[in-house]
Write a protein that holds these residues in place. Structure first.
Motif, PDB file in Angstrom:
ATOM      1  N   GLY A   1       0.783  -1.225   0.000  1.00  0.00           N
ATOM      2  CA  GLY A   1       0.000   0.000   0.000  1.00  0.00           C
ATOM      3  C   GLY A   1       0.814   1.274   0.000  1.00  0.00           C
ATOM      4  N   THR A   2       2.064   1.203  -0.463  1.00  0.00           N
ATOM      5  CA  THR A   2       2.913   2.392  -0.543  1.00  0.00           C
ATOM      6  C   THR A   2       3.505   2.491  -1.943  1.00  0.00           C
ATOM      7  OG1 THR A   2       4.909   1.239   0.199  1.00  0.00           O
ATOM      8  CG2 THR A   2       3.502   2.227   1.894  1.00  0.00           C
ATOM      9  N   SER A   3       4.112   3.654  -2.218  1.00  0.00           N
ATOM     10  CA  SER A   3       4.692   3.890  -3.530  1.00  0.00           C
ATOM     11  C   SER A   3       6.124   3.375  -3.638  1.00  0.00           C
ATOM     12  CB  SER A   3       4.670   5.380  -3.859  1.00  0.00           C
ATOM     13  OG  SER A   3       5.407   5.632  -5.027  1.00  0.00           O
ATOM     14  N   ARG A   4       6.929   3.601  -2.609  1.00  0.00           N
ATOM     15  CA  ARG A   4       8.373   3.298  -2.603  1.00  0.00           C
ATOM     16  C   ARG A   4       9.133   4.196  -3.577  1.00  0.00           C
ATOM     17  NH1 ARG A   4       9.054  -3.301  -2.363  1.00  0.00           N
ATOM     18  NH2 ARG A   4       7.739  -3.670  -0.526  1.00  0.00           N
ATOM     19  N   THR A   5       8.739   4.226  -4.846  1.00  0.00           N
ATOM     20  CA  THR A   5       9.417   5.049  -5.839  1.00  0.00           C
ATOM     21  C   THR A   5       8.787   6.446  -5.854  1.00  0.00           C
ATOM     22  OG1 THR A   5       9.856   3.105  -7.193  1.00  0.00           O
ATOM     23  CG2 THR A   5      10.037   5.240  -8.281  1.00  0.00           C
ATOM     24  N   ASP A   6       9.621   7.455  -6.050  1.00  0.00           N
ATOM     25  CA  ASP A   6       9.147   8.839  -6.034  1.00  0.00           C
ATOM     26  C   ASP A   6       8.571   9.221  -7.393  1.00  0.00           C
ATOM     27  OD1 ASP A   6       8.621  11.390  -5.190  1.00  0.00           O
ATOM     28  OD2 ASP A   6      10.672  12.126  -5.496  1.00  0.00           O
ATOM     29  N   TYR A   7       7.482   8.569  -7.782  1.00  0.00           N
ATOM     30  CA  TYR A   7       6.827   8.923  -9.037  1.00  0.00           C
ATOM     31  C   TYR A   7       6.225  10.326  -8.921  1.00  0.00           C
ATOM     32  CZ  TYR A   7       6.958   3.940 -10.274  1.00  0.00           C
ATOM     33  OH  TYR A   7       7.360   2.675 -10.572  1.00  0.00           O
ATOM     34  N   PRO A   8       6.242  11.098 -10.004  1.00  0.00           N
ATOM     35  CA  PRO A   8       5.650  12.431  -9.953  1.00  0.00           C
ATOM     36  C   PRO A   8       4.164  12.417  -9.608  1.00  0.00           C
ATOM     37  CG  PRO A   8       7.039  12.184 -11.906  1.00  0.00           C
ATOM     38  CD  PRO A   8       6.914  10.832 -11.293  1.00  0.00           C
ATOM     39  N   TRP A   9       3.504  11.299  -9.834  1.00  0.00           N
ATOM     40  CA  TRP A   9       2.061  11.216  -9.623  1.00  0.00           C
ATOM     41  C   TRP A   9       1.678  10.556  -8.300  1.00  0.00           C
ATOM     42  CZ3 TRP A   9       1.424   6.108  -8.918  1.00  0.00           C
ATOM     43  CH2 TRP A   9       2.245   5.226  -9.622  1.00  0.00           C
ATOM     44  N   ARG A  10       2.627  10.165  -7.493  1.00  0.00           N
ATOM     45  CA  ARG A  10       2.298   9.303  -6.353  1.00  0.00           C
ATOM     46  C   ARG A  10       1.394   9.985  -5.320  1.00  0.00           C
ATOM     47  NH1 ARG A  10       7.534   8.410  -2.402  1.00  0.00           N
ATOM     48  NH2 ARG A  10       7.905  10.582  -1.873  1.00  0.00           N
ATOM     49  N   GLU A  11       1.435  11.304  -5.234  1.00  0.00           N
ATOM     50  CA  GLU A  11       0.563  12.012  -4.295  1.00  0.00           C
ATOM     51  C   GLU A  11      -0.808  12.316  -4.896  1.00  0.00           C
ATOM     52  OE1 GLU A  11       1.436  12.338  -1.238  1.00  0.00           O
ATOM     53  OE2 GLU A  11       3.467  11.581  -1.590  1.00  0.00           O
ATOM     54  N   GLN A  12      -1.003  11.991  -6.165  1.00  0.00           N
ATOM     55  CA  GLN A  12      -2.274  12.272  -6.830  1.00  0.00           C
ATOM     56  C   GLN A  12      -3.226  11.078  -6.817  1.00  0.00           C
ATOM     57  OE1 GLN A  12      -1.721  14.208 -10.742  1.00  0.00           O
ATOM     58  NE2 GLN A  12       0.441  14.380 -10.227  1.00  0.00           N
ATOM     59  N   VAL A  13      -2.794   9.984  -6.199  1.00  0.00           N
ATOM     60  CA  VAL A  13      -3.625   8.780  -6.175  1.00  0.00           C
ATOM     61  C   VAL A  13      -3.833   8.338  -4.733  1.00  0.00           C
ATOM     62  CG1 VAL A  13      -2.676   8.069  -8.404  1.00  0.00           C
ATOM     63  CG2 VAL A  13      -1.697   7.141  -6.290  1.00  0.00           C
ATOM     64  N   GLN A  14      -4.819   7.490  -4.544  1.00  0.00           N
ATOM     65  CA  GLN A  14      -5.017   6.859  -3.234  1.00  0.00           C
ATOM     66  C   GLN A  14      -4.370   5.484  -3.269  1.00  0.00           C
ATOM     67  OE1 GLN A  14      -9.114   6.303  -2.046  1.00  0.00           O
ATOM     68  NE2 GLN A  14      -8.554   4.907  -0.397  1.00  0.00           N
ATOM     69  N   TRP A  15      -3.497   5.227  -2.305  1.00  0.00           N
ATOM     70  CA  TRP A  15      -2.808   3.946  -2.245  1.00  0.00           C
ATOM     71  C   TRP A  15      -3.556   2.974  -1.333  1.00  0.00           C
ATOM     72  CZ3 TRP A  15       1.189   2.411  -5.248  1.00  0.00           C
ATOM     73  CH2 TRP A  15       1.860   3.410  -5.969  1.00  0.00           C
ATOM     74  N   ARG A  16      -3.694   1.738  -1.796  1.00  0.00           N
ATOM     75  CA  ARG A  16      -4.295   0.688  -0.989  1.00  0.00           C
ATOM     76  C   ARG A  16      -3.419  -0.566  -1.068  1.00  0.00           C
ATOM     77  NH1 ARG A  16     -10.777   0.923  -2.619  1.00  0.00           N
ATOM     78  NH2 ARG A  16     -11.172   3.063  -1.905  1.00  0.00           N
ATOM     79  N   ALA A  17      -3.289  -1.251   0.065  1.00  0.00           N
ATOM     80  CA  ALA A  17      -2.563  -2.526   0.078  1.00  0.00           C
ATOM     81  C   ALA A  17      -3.439  -3.600  -0.545  1.00  0.00           C
ATOM     82  CB  ALA A  17      -2.189  -2.899   1.507  1.00  0.00           C
ATOM     83  N   MET A  18      -2.841  -4.441  -1.399  1.00  0.00           N
ATOM     84  CA  MET A  18      -3.601  -5.553  -1.969  1.00  0.00           C
ATOM     85  C   MET A  18      -2.684  -6.733  -2.229  1.00  0.00           C
ATOM     86  SD  MET A  18      -6.313  -5.739  -5.156  1.00  0.00           S
ATOM     87  CE  MET A  18      -5.284  -6.379  -6.450  1.00  0.00           C
ATOM     88  N   ASP A  19      -2.686  -7.665  -1.302  1.00  0.00           N
ATOM     89  CA  ASP A  19      -2.041  -8.956  -1.501  1.00  0.00           C
ATOM     90  C   ASP A  19      -3.088  -9.846  -2.163  1.00  0.00           C
ATOM     91  OD1 ASP A  19      -1.064 -11.525  -1.370  1.00  0.00           O
ATOM     92  OD2 ASP A  19      -0.402 -11.397   0.715  1.00  0.00           O
ATOM     93  N   VAL A  20      -2.874 -10.215  -3.423  1.00  0.00           N
ATOM     94  CA  VAL A  20      -3.908 -10.934  -4.167  1.00  0.00           C
ATOM     95  C   VAL A  20      -4.179 -12.328  -3.612  1.00  0.00           C
ATOM     96  CG1 VAL A  20      -3.659  -9.682  -6.342  1.00  0.00           C
ATOM     97  CG2 VAL A  20      -2.172 -11.649  -5.865  1.00  0.00           C
ATOM     98  N   PHE A  21      -3.346 -12.784  -2.689  1.00  0.00           N
ATOM     99  CA  PHE A  21      -3.588 -14.091  -2.079  1.00  0.00           C
ATOM    100  C   PHE A  21      -4.311 -13.973  -0.735  1.00  0.00           C
ATOM    101  CE2 PHE A  21       0.178 -14.511  -4.802  1.00  0.00           C
ATOM    102  CZ  PHE A  21      -0.352 -15.391  -5.732  1.00  0.00           C
TER     103      PHE A  21
END
Length: 327
Positions: A34-54
């Motif tokens: 549920g985090t970005s890790r990489t400093d993408y220019p857009w990372r603050e423009q989205v809502q992050w959610r954790a999703m382990d598909v298992f």
């Protein structure tokens, strides 16, 4: 529209997010933690959610309240990817049903026309199985099938680049590859088709996405060598089974061995469009990128000021979030 992008830190996902934002969509970005890790220019423009598909409960929480979902999950780097990909797809399908998500778009591999399931590689058989799982839910499910995706950081492109770099003069080519045709597509065209597919919420089934050029694999290797200005002599090999070729290519590249071997086994068939997305979705507002131009742009050195994942820049270029083995 609220769009959930699975694996937003991944190769295609990190390039899809800014394209969706540019079209005015609200983006929910998922990652394992549920985090970005990489400093993408857009990372603050989205809502992050954790999703382990298992984890079914975590998947249900992640898809809550979204209108559409981009399914970009593939597990080629895991030896047991067939079973794991099926389970992941089932969890997402069930969560989509429970949440009432209207539309799912899945980026898959191109399935050779007229090929029986038994003749498909494990890689393509797995992709087709995931497609069937997602199509069995209540949402309209559209699959976009692509062959080789060109762009810095793409696994299939990096195999070509790294093999060419490490065999500087002579390139052995198995005879069974000599006439096999492929229709590569630039990653920015893949992204544009994903956006168009997500916006076409009533569209279901599958479409093939490919670029304007159809060529054999040896021709693709020759174009790459010509672009970098380093011609190679191709030596036809009368005998080189796919297993051996996959092992050799894996040893010559930094791409995970399991990924390379899975991709090589898919080279046995023609990978060209039979149900072309252009006939349904049209071209993405511009001419599709040809192989030569795509390779040239993908070879641009990484520059943080011109990150391929940033808004308004070139998705074919390297990005800060690309796999370490692509640098």
């Amino acid at each position: 529209m609220r769009v959930l992008v699975t694996g937003a830190r991944g190769y295609v996902g990190s390039r899809l997010v800014p394209a969706l934002l540019a079209r005015g969509h609200e983006v929910i970005a998922t990652s394992s933690d549920g985090t970005s890790r990489t400093d993408y220019p857009w990372r603050e423009q989205v809502q992050w959610r954790a999703m382990d598909v298992f984890d079914p409960e975590q998947v249900r929480a992640a898809v809550d309240g979204v209108d559409a979902l981009a399914y970009l999950i593939h597990g080629l780097d895991d030896r047991d990817y067939l079973a794991r990909d099926r389970v992941a797809a089932e969890h997402v399908r069930d969560a989509v049903d429970d949440a009432g998500v209207e539309h799912v778009v899945y980026l898959s591999g191109l399935i050779p026309a007229g090929t029986d399931d038994a003749d498909l590689s494990d890689h393509l058989r797995s992709r087709l199985e995931v497609e069937d799982v997602l199509s069995g839910g209540s949402a309209t499910a559209l699959t976009l099938r692509a062959a080789i995706v060109l762009g810095s950081g793409s696994a299939s492109f990096e195999v070509v680049r790294q093999v060419s770099r490490r065999i500087p003069a002579i390139r052995p080519v198995p005879r069974w590859m000599a006439a096999t045709q492929v229709q590569p597509i630039a990653v920015d065209d893949v992204v544009d088709y994903l956006v168009l597919g997500l916006e076409a919420t009533d569209l279901h089934g599958y479409l093939d996405v490919g670029g304007p050029d159809v060529m054999t694999y040896p021709e693709l290797l020759r174009v790459y060598a010509d672009v970098i200005g380093s011609p190679r002599v191709q030596i036809p090999l009368p005998w080189m089974p796919a297993d051996l070729m996959g092992a050799v290519a894996g040893a010559l590249t930094d791409v995970p061995d399991a990924t390379v071997e899975a991709l090589v086994h898919s080279l046995r068939h023609d990978m060209t469009c039979s149900h072309d997305a252009r006939e349904v979705l049209g071209e993405p507002g511009r001419t599709l990128v040809g192989v030569r131009e795509a390779i040239s742009r993908a070879l641009t050195p990484f520059d943080p000021a011109h990150d391929g994942a940033s808004e308004g820049e070139d998705p074919l270029r390297p990005s800060a979030g690309d796999p370490v083995w692509s640098r």
